[in-house]
Write an enzyme that holds these catalytic residues in place. Structure first.
Site, PDB file in Angstrom:
ATOM      1  N   GLU A   1       5.019   4.907 -12.933  1.00 42.71           N
ATOM      2  CA  GLU A   1       4.003   5.885 -13.364  1.00 42.71           C
ATOM      3  C   GLU A   1       4.256   6.140 -14.833  1.00 42.71           C
ATOM      4  O   GLU A   1       5.260   6.739 -15.208  1.00 42.71           O
ATOM      5  CB  GLU A   1       4.115   7.164 -12.525  1.00 42.71           C
ATOM      6  CG  GLU A   1       2.860   8.012 -12.579  1.00 42.71           C
ATOM      7  CD  GLU A   1       2.946   9.123 -13.594  1.00 42.71           C
ATOM      8  OE1 GLU A   1       2.409   8.928 -14.716  1.00 42.71           O
ATOM      9  OE2 GLU A   1       3.523  10.171 -13.278  1.00 42.71           O
TER      10      GLU A   1
ATOM     11  N   CYS B   1       1.811  13.348 -18.921  1.00 45.07           N
ATOM     12  CA  CYS B   1       1.126  12.054 -18.834  1.00 45.07           C
ATOM     13  C   CYS B   1      -0.353  12.216 -18.519  1.00 45.07           C
ATOM     14  O   CYS B   1      -1.166  11.373 -18.877  1.00 45.07           O
ATOM     15  CB  CYS B   1       1.804  11.175 -17.791  1.00 45.07           C
ATOM     16  SG  CYS B   1       1.804  11.874 -16.124  1.00 45.07           S
TER      17      CYS B   1
END
Length: 471
Positions: free
Chosen positions: A238, A272
């Site tokens: 990720e 993110c």
């Protein structure tokens, strides 16, 4: 936090704003990482054989202990990682929820597999643990991003080798060690190692590690993915995000601007999922830019431990310089600086850049800080094209009052998660989460995605009486 040296034996955690010592942890050499992986590997068979209900109960007790110790955890997240108290509160309770979600997976693993085609052969098809799961987490959400791997991995029968980021060894490591030990987790089912890239590399390459769960930069993620591919290890990546918030022409502009400010500037934009590219319909672009900049300029910047600041410090000097350089380059390429843009170490103010085009570097490059760009579009087709003009594909959002129109756009956006009538920073432990392209290798967290990531299929067939063959 300065770079680690070969002569260091311990890592001292310091308060991000003042440098005040918070505690120390022992650094792990590559050999110690390999030894920790070996201990976790030795503990794996017994832990996998432990009844699922017992494993789930231990994970749930650890979640309860995190919540009981929330005040200590929240203080560490504020002082060690620069979080504002509200973000720290959310992270502690969401981390506990991630652990509880893992426990639920162990108790309710899902629907049975269809039977074999051969009616004279019985088949038992089950999901079984992988063995040792290596978990590498970043500094921005050290508790939450560790918990979303630890919860399902442990509850589903794996042992775990955890490496927190050197910036957050206490909130990303020690808190878990204490909570799981007090919850009754057997020795070596959770091993924690500390260090920088050398320790991370040793974790990925350790023979006992069957899977790596990595959250961090795209650059490092590519390296880890390459090593895991060569070693035939499962890997969940990720990575970064250059996330688009599409603002349509039917919105309440003030509401949209407030949502945009939350999505872009929460935790100094060091998420993110942060909304980095605001793609705004030309009919409301100027009004939105003005409102968005006003919301940004009103945010209070300062020490979140000693004031009511809404924007805390950037994680370190190097990142502060990176953010400042990106803004300067954008302005040099023609972007209009609407607000912010002047570093006040260790802080960087919320910054809005308007008139940004897809020819500018800032449109494509992830600036991991409190910087947002505004780009106008003419129609829905152009909005979709601009949103998809990125190597990244993590999250996106469409802010609109017209739900069917928003959903039609959302289904065409190339990313792992899209939110309609919302901004990009949304967390739900029960829903699959993960990115594509430069943002990762697909959903590895949340819902059944966690079950699939942290277990594998095992098929056992039985033929009675034993089969006979002609030779």
């Amino acid at each position: 936090m300065t770079a680690l040296t070969a002569s260091q034996t311990h890592l001292e955690s310091r308060e991000i704003t003042t440098g005040e010592p918070l505690g120390t942890v022992e650094l792990s050499t590559p050999d110690r990482v390999t030894s920790a992986a070996r201990r976790a590997g030795a503990a794996a068979p017994a832990w996998a054989a432990t009844p699922a209900e017992e494993r789930a109960a231990i994970v749930e007790r650890a979640a309860d202990l995190l919540v009981q110790r929330a005040e200590q955890a929240q203080e560490l997240l504020v002082r060690e990682g620069g979080a504002i108290p509200g973000k720290a509160y959310f992270e502690v309770h969401q981390a506990a929820q991630e652990l509880r979600h893992g426990a639920r997976l162990a108790r309710h693993p899902g629907l049975p597999h269809p039977p074999a085609d051969d009616p004279e052969r019985t088949a038992e098809v089950t999901r079984v643990p992988l063995g040792v799961v290596g978990v590498i987490v970043p500094w921005n959400f050290p508790l939450l991003l560790a918990a979303r791997s630890l919860g399902p991995a442990l509850a589903l029968g794996n042992t775990v080798l955890l490496k927190p980021d050197p910036h957050t060894p206490l909130s990303g490591g020690r808190l878990f060690v204490e909570a799981f030990a007090d919850a009754g987790l057997p020795p070596s089912v959770l091993e924690v190692v500390h260090g920088d890239a050398d320790a991370g590399s040793a974790l990925v390459q350790a023979p006992d590690v069957a899977m790596v769960s990595f959250t961090g930069s795209t650059e490092v993620g590519r390296e880890i993915g390459a090593v895991c591919g060569r070693l035939l290890k499962r890997v969940v990546l990720e990575l970064g995000g250059q996330n688009a918030l599409v603002v349509l022409d039917d919105v309440d502009v003030e509401q949209a601007a407030a949502a945009g400010a939350w999505g872009s500037f929460l935790h100094q934009g060091q998420i993110c999922m942060s909304a980095r590219r605001h793609l705004v319909h030309r009919a409301v672009a100027e009004e939105y830019t003005e409102a968005f900049a006003r919301h940004a300029a009103a945010l209070r910047v300062g020490d979140p431990y000693r004031s009511d600041a809404q924007i805390g410090p950037v994680i370190d000097r190097r990142q502060l310089t990176t953010v400042a350089n990106a803004v300067e380059q954008a302005v040099a390429q023609g972007a209009r600086l609407v607000t912010g843009g002047r570093p006040q170490p260790p802080y960087y103010p919320p910054t809005v850049l308007a008139d940004v085009t897809e020819q500018m570097d800032v449109f494509h490059t992830e600036v991991f800080g409190p910087v947002a760009t505004v780009t106008a579009f003419t129609d829905d087709a152009e909005a979709i094209r601009l949103a998809n003009t990125s190597d990244y594909g993590l999250t996106a959002a469409v802010y609109t009052s017209d739900t069917p129109r928003g959903e039609l756009i959302g289904r065409q956006l190339r990313c792992g998660v899209t939110h309609i009538g919302d901004q990009t920073v949304v967390q739900d432990a029960a829903l699959p989460f993960g990115g594509i392209g430069a943002s990762g290798n697909g959903s590895g967290f949340g819902g059944r995605a966690s079950l699939e990531a942290f277990t594998r299929w095992h098929t056992l067939t039985t033929s009675t009486p034993p089969r006979t063959y002609p030779f």
